[in-house]
Each structure stands twice: as C-alpha cells, then as structure tokens.
Design a protein around this motif. Structure first.
Motif, PDB file in Angstrom:
ATOM      1  N   THR A  99      -1.566  -6.792  56.108  1.00  0.00           N
ATOM      2  CA  THR A  99      -1.437  -7.378  54.680  1.00  0.00           C
ATOM      3  C   THR A  99      -0.539  -8.411  54.533  1.00  0.00           C
ATOM      4  O   THR A  99       0.167  -8.888  55.326  1.00  0.00           O
ATOM      5  N   LEU A 100      -0.901  -9.200  53.504  1.00  0.00           N
ATOM      6  CA  LEU A 100       0.157 -10.347  53.215  1.00  0.00           C
ATOM      7  C   LEU A 100       1.593 -10.056  52.871  1.00  0.00           C
ATOM      8  O   LEU A 100       2.387 -10.599  53.258  1.00  0.00           O
ATOM      9  N   LEU A 207      -6.697 -16.787  60.789  1.00  0.00           N
ATOM     10  CA  LEU A 207      -8.006 -16.521  60.839  1.00  0.00           C
ATOM     11  C   LEU A 207      -8.292 -15.059  60.241  1.00  0.00           C
ATOM     12  O   LEU A 207      -9.423 -14.881  59.791  1.00  0.00           O
ATOM     13  N   TYR A 208      -7.862 -14.115  60.698  1.00  0.00           N
ATOM     14  CA  TYR A 208      -8.100 -12.725  60.145  1.00  0.00           C
ATOM     15  C   TYR A 208      -8.188 -12.783  58.782  1.00  0.00           C
ATOM     16  O   TYR A 208      -9.363 -12.099  58.230  1.00  0.00           O
ATOM     17  N   PHE A 209      -7.178 -13.357  58.104  1.00  0.00           N
ATOM     18  CA  PHE A 209      -7.244 -13.200  56.530  1.00  0.00           C
ATOM     19  C   PHE A 209      -8.364 -14.044  55.781  1.00  0.00           C
ATOM     20  O   PHE A 209      -8.941 -13.734  55.046  1.00  0.00           O
ATOM     21  N   ARG A 210      -8.715 -15.320  56.749  1.00  0.00           N
ATOM     22  CA  ARG A 210      -9.928 -16.040  56.364  1.00  0.00           C
ATOM     23  C   ARG A 210     -11.209 -15.131  56.545  1.00  0.00           C
ATOM     24  O   ARG A 210     -12.035 -15.455  55.437  1.00  0.00           O
ATOM     25  N   ILE A 211     -11.385 -14.559  57.625  1.00  0.00           N
ATOM     26  CA  ILE A 211     -12.657 -13.704  57.525  1.00  0.00           C
ATOM     27  C   ILE A 211     -12.629 -12.533  56.671  1.00  0.00           C
ATOM     28  O   ILE A 211     -13.726 -12.127  56.014  1.00  0.00           O
ATOM     29  N   HIS A 212     -11.553 -11.768  56.515  1.00  0.00           N
ATOM     30  CA  HIS A 212     -11.818 -10.715  55.829  1.00  0.00           C
ATOM     31  C   HIS A 212     -11.331 -10.575  54.285  1.00  0.00           C
ATOM     32  O   HIS A 212     -11.395  -9.864  53.678  1.00  0.00           O
ATOM     33  N   HIS A 213     -10.473 -11.617  54.032  1.00  0.00           N
ATOM     34  CA  HIS A 213      -9.735 -11.743  52.536  1.00  0.00           C
ATOM     35  C   HIS A 213      -9.835 -13.059  51.967  1.00  0.00           C
ATOM     36  O   HIS A 213      -9.714 -13.114  50.844  1.00  0.00           O
TER      37      HIS A 213
END
Length: 268
Positions: A99-100, A207-213
């Motif tokens: 998470t952030l 990239l993970y946050f871009r894809i999922h959030h």
C-alpha cells in the motif's frame, strides 16, 4: 527441473549442460529479466505445481515436500517457505499488502525504526509467523504455485512477485510455511549494482500501483520514492561531512545520488 539462463557469463550454463543432461536448459543470448525468463520456464513446465527457486537459493532436506503438502488443501493456490541467510538469520520472505502507507513507512525509515509495530511495519511479516499462516504474498525467490497465472512481463525485476501473488489470490489462498526452510545467499552488490537495484525496485512499485490502483497512486508512489532517496542522500551527506570523508559515506552518497536522478527521470 528447468534452468533458464539469462545470458550469464560465468560458464554456469555450460556446466548445467555437461553435468546435468537431464535438466531442461533454456539459454538466452541477453538478459530478458526475471518475469520473462520465468515465463519461458512456465511455457515448457507440465507439472501440477511449479516451484520457482532462485539460483542463489538451496533447500533444506524436506523443504520442497513441506511446501507441496500444503496443497493437499484444494483452496491453496500458492505457498512459500522461510528464507534464511547462510548464517541462519531470518530473511523477510512474506509480506502483507503493498500500500502507499507501506511505501511511506519504508521510505521514511518508520518500518526500520518500529519493526514490531503493526502500524508502521504492516508490510514485512516473516518474523511474526509462529507456524503456517495465510498471507498476501510470498517472495519470488521461493514460490510454489498452481500454474493458473503467469508473470506480467512489464516487470523486469522487482515487484513482479507482488503482482503475481495479487492475481493468484483471486484463485485461492497463499500460505507462508516457515517449516520449509531455504538458504538464500544474497550476494554483496557493487556500487553500480546497488543503485540500479534500488532504482528498479522503485520503478517496480510505481508500475504495480499504476496497474492495480491507477495513475494517481503511481504518481504518489513516485513522490514517496523520490522523497526517500532525498532523505537518505541528505543523511549520508551529513555523515560524510562529520566523518571526514569516510569511504562508506562516499559510497552511500553516490548510490542515493544516482537513485535520486533515476527517480527524477524514470530511466535507471
């Protein structure tokens, strides 16, 4: 057993071919990255369970069998074991949700300052396990799973296991099995290797946050990563000035200076 060689230059692929002719050997003429190379192995694997094991990891007797037994429960889709340094110290090998807030605590040293806090260290979970437990993710260095998903090849290295586990959890439970012990000999990195690893790890999170959030979450992660690099750079600059120019401080200044530049231009 399948070995994917990502353009190594130490003769290890030739050694595998000569000494282990029964092993399925895939040779790449360039480094395709962790995700793509693992997918090459998955393309030719035909087992009901797949074990991903880093080349710098070694199983204790019975460890692989311990992982496999956890799949007697049909609701389990993945499992990982306890990773240890060669001297027996625990390595973090399972984690909660990325998470952030977890990134914030990591980048501002709160995670290290309060390692036992479930508020400031909600991410790293290995030290809290007294036995098998359900978890959000296990590390790709040692990951057994039902082959219902593949790696996202947009991840070159780092956070590809976080992404894979998030998608695997749509199919069932992920377990951490501490009785399944593996030695994971993390090698000492050169200065260039260290800064590049950190930069790639930061990019993997973004990239993970871009894809999922979404884009906003990805930008916030980028800001937190850059803030963390700046904080570390300032800290080591102060150490450097106070120590009369110690070699370690100089190395750290160089590392985080490069990481900060990479965070700025997003091209490590």
């Amino acid at each position: 057993m399948i070995v994917v060689d990502n353009a190594s230059r130490d003769g290890s692929a030739d050694m595998v071919a000569a000494e282990f002719p029964g092993v399925g050997l895939i040779r790449n003429d360039r480094n395709l990255g962790f995700s793509r190379a693992n997918n090459q192995g998955l393309d030719v694997a035909n087992g009901e369970l797949i074990l991903l094991l880093n080349s710098d990891a070694e199983a204790f007797p019975g460890a692989v069998q311990s992982l496999a037994r956890s799949f007697d429960d049909p609701g389990v889709v993945a499992a990982g074991g306890r990773l240890e340094h060669p001297d027996g110290r625990l390595q973090e090998s399972c984690a909660g949700a990325l998470t952030l807030w977890a990134v914030f605590c990591e980048q501002l040293y709160l995670q290290k300052a309060f390692p036992r806090s479930r508020i400031f260290n909600s991410y790293l979970q290995s030290s809290r396990a007294n036995g098998p437990m359900e978890i959000e993710q296990v590390m790709g260095a040692c990951l057994m799973f039902r082959p219902v998903e593949r790696f996202d090849e947009r991840f070159f290295l780092y956070c590809e296991d976080t992404d894979l586990c998030k998608r695997l959890r749509a199919h069932g439970k992920i377990l951490y099995i501490p009785e399944a012990r593996f030695v994971h000999a993390l090698g000492a990195s050169s200065t260039d290797g260290r800064w590049l690893s950190i930069a790639r790890y930061n990019r993997g999170k973004e990239l993970y946050f871009r894809i999922h959030h979404g884009l906003v979450a990805s930008v916030l992660c980028w800001v937190l990563n850059r803030l963390g690099a700046l904080l570390r750079l300032v800290f080591w600059l102060l150490v450097l000035m106070g120590s009369g120019g110690s070699a370690r401080a100089r190395r750290q200044v160089e590392i985080f200076g490069k990481v900060l530049v990479a965070a700025g231009n997003n091209k490590p």
